[in-house]
Design a protein around this motif. Structure first.
Motif, PDB file in Angstrom:
ATOM      1  N   ASP A  86       0.807  -1.222   0.000  1.00  0.00           N
ATOM      2  CA  ASP A  86       0.000   0.000   0.000  1.00  0.00           C
ATOM      3  C   ASP A  86       0.842   1.275   0.000  1.00  0.00           C
ATOM      4  N   GLN A 104       0.908   3.286  -2.395  1.00  0.00           N
ATOM      5  CA  GLN A 104      -0.005   4.276  -3.011  1.00  0.00           C
ATOM      6  C   GLN A 104       0.734   5.512  -3.506  1.00  0.00           C
ATOM      7  N   ASP A 107      -1.075  -2.578  -4.339  1.00  0.00           N
ATOM      8  CA  ASP A 107      -1.323  -1.131  -4.269  1.00  0.00           C
ATOM      9  C   ASP A 107      -0.029  -0.332  -4.091  1.00  0.00           C
ATOM     10  N   HIS A 128      -4.565  -0.379   5.854  1.00  0.00           N
ATOM     11  CA  HIS A 128      -3.392   0.480   6.045  1.00  0.00           C
ATOM     12  C   HIS A 128      -2.751   0.415   7.421  1.00  0.00           C
ATOM     13  N   THR A 155       0.431   0.276   5.514  1.00  0.00           N
ATOM     14  CA  THR A 155       1.134   1.150   4.578  1.00  0.00           C
ATOM     15  C   THR A 155       2.466   1.628   5.171  1.00  0.00           C
TER      16      THR A 155
END
Ligand SMILES: [Mn+2]
Length: 356
Positions: free
Chosen positions: A8, A10, A49, A185, A204
């Motif tokens: 994650d 992102q 992700d 996350h 994350t």
């Protein structure tokens, strides 16, 4: 077997809600990614992700690939629901062929990794109600330790999810000793009936918003005799601080100011303060407001703060029981009695209404 689990990232996240801090928030995601790849482990799993979406700026894709290539060992990247493996996706970028240690999972497959085998299957859709770990079950693999990687929502988090639901027994069902997960996350470990964690979200690498319980981490996993041992490593760069404070007694505001004053400068701060503002402490409120310049982002809501009436206010009340009650409430409020302080305010409000 020993490996690092991250997910994650992102990269390309806009962070528009953070206003003027958005550029710093975006840069921090890359800085935290660089912290992840600097950690020593035999291999690195990026459990989905990596990118915000498949339309991310190609220069940013190149930059992310370069950061990943710096990890000293093989890296396995799983397309997730934000960046599914589709025609035109970020996974068609040439950077993935530029570095020999980067491996994008493009089909359900087993990989020989130091100490055993990795099994993984890419996500090819943004939304799905199918369990993505079902594709792991039939992947042929040699004897020995097996670690699996997937991306979705573990059963129990959200009953009606369209975000790739994952069964609680997915790890055992896939014939693995550990299942590295991405999508949520915050770091979350799932102990099995025997108390052994065989499935975990690392969370994350860098917090994405206010309110995330435990984000900004990577997991270092050691698999010995089929039993995983998990170490959480903090990789986050920025602090996201959300405070809801109630002030009542004299001194509360000063303590609040002191707490805010020691927060790290690379912080995004959301402060909601309510309660009683004593006249003598009005300057402290101004000092708090002035602290906004110290932080990347500082949003203060002081609408719930009500001024305490001036000393002698109760002398304006009709003589008798009401005035006496007001005096006693003030005395008790000044000694830190929260109920008395609240009652005093109510009385002041009532008095104001009737024009006392
Ligand atoms: Mn996801």
């Amino acid at each position: 077997m020993q490996f690092l689990q991250t997910a994650d990232w992102q990269i390309g996240m806009k962070a528009a809600a953070t206003g003027g801090a958005a550029a710093a928030v975006r840069a921090a995601r890359l800085e935290a990614a660089a912290r992840v790849v600097a950690i020593s482990a035999d291999f690195l799993l990026v459990a989905g992700d990596t990118f915000e979406d498949n339309a991310v700026d190609r220069a940013l894709v190149q930059q992310t690939g370069e950061i990943l290539s710096r990890f000293r060992g093989p890296v396995y990247l799983l397309p997730g629901n934000h960046d599914p493996l589709q025609p035109g996706s970020v996974w068609e970028h040439p950077v993935w062929k530029q570095y020999g240690n980067l491996h994008v999972v493009r089909e359900p497959q087993a990989y020989a990794v130091p100490g055993g085998t990795l099994i993984a299957a890419p996500l090819c859709e943004t939304h799905s109600r199918r369990d993505p770990t079902l594709k792991l079950v039939d992947i042929p693999r040699p004897e020995g330790p097996v670690v699996a990687m997937s991306h979705g929502t573990v059963e129990g988090i959200d009953a009606d999810t369209e975000h790739h639901p994952i069964s609680r027994d997915a790890c055992v069902r896939a014939g693995a000793q550990y299942l590295a997960l991405g999508h949520w996350h915050s770091t979350s470990l799932y102990p099995d009936a025997a108390g052994v964690v065989r499935m975990a979200y690392c969370g994350t690498q860098e917090t994405t918003k206010f309110g995330e319980r435990d984000s900004g981490n990577a997991l270092l996993v050691r698999l010995a005799d089929g039993v995983p041992a998990i170490e959480r490593i903090h990789t986050g760069v920025l602090s996201w601080v959300s405070m809801e404070e109630e002030v009542k007694a004299v001194g509360d505001m000063a303590r609040l100011r002191d707490r805010v004053a020691v927060l790290p400068e690379r912080a995004l701060v959301r402060l909601e303060v309510r309660g009683l503002l004593h006249a003598a402490e009005a300057d402290l409120l101004r000092q708090l407001t002035d602290m906004r310049a110290r932080f990347l982002h500082f949003a203060m809501d002081a609408n719930g703060l009500r001024p305490v009436a001036e000393d002698g206010w109760e002398e304006l009340l009709p003589a008798g029981a009401v005035r006496l009650a007001a005096r006693q409430l003030r005395e008790r409020a000044s000694q830190g009695d929260a109920v008395a302080a609240e009652a005093l305010l109510e009385l002041q409000a009532l008095a104001a209404q009737v024009g006392a």
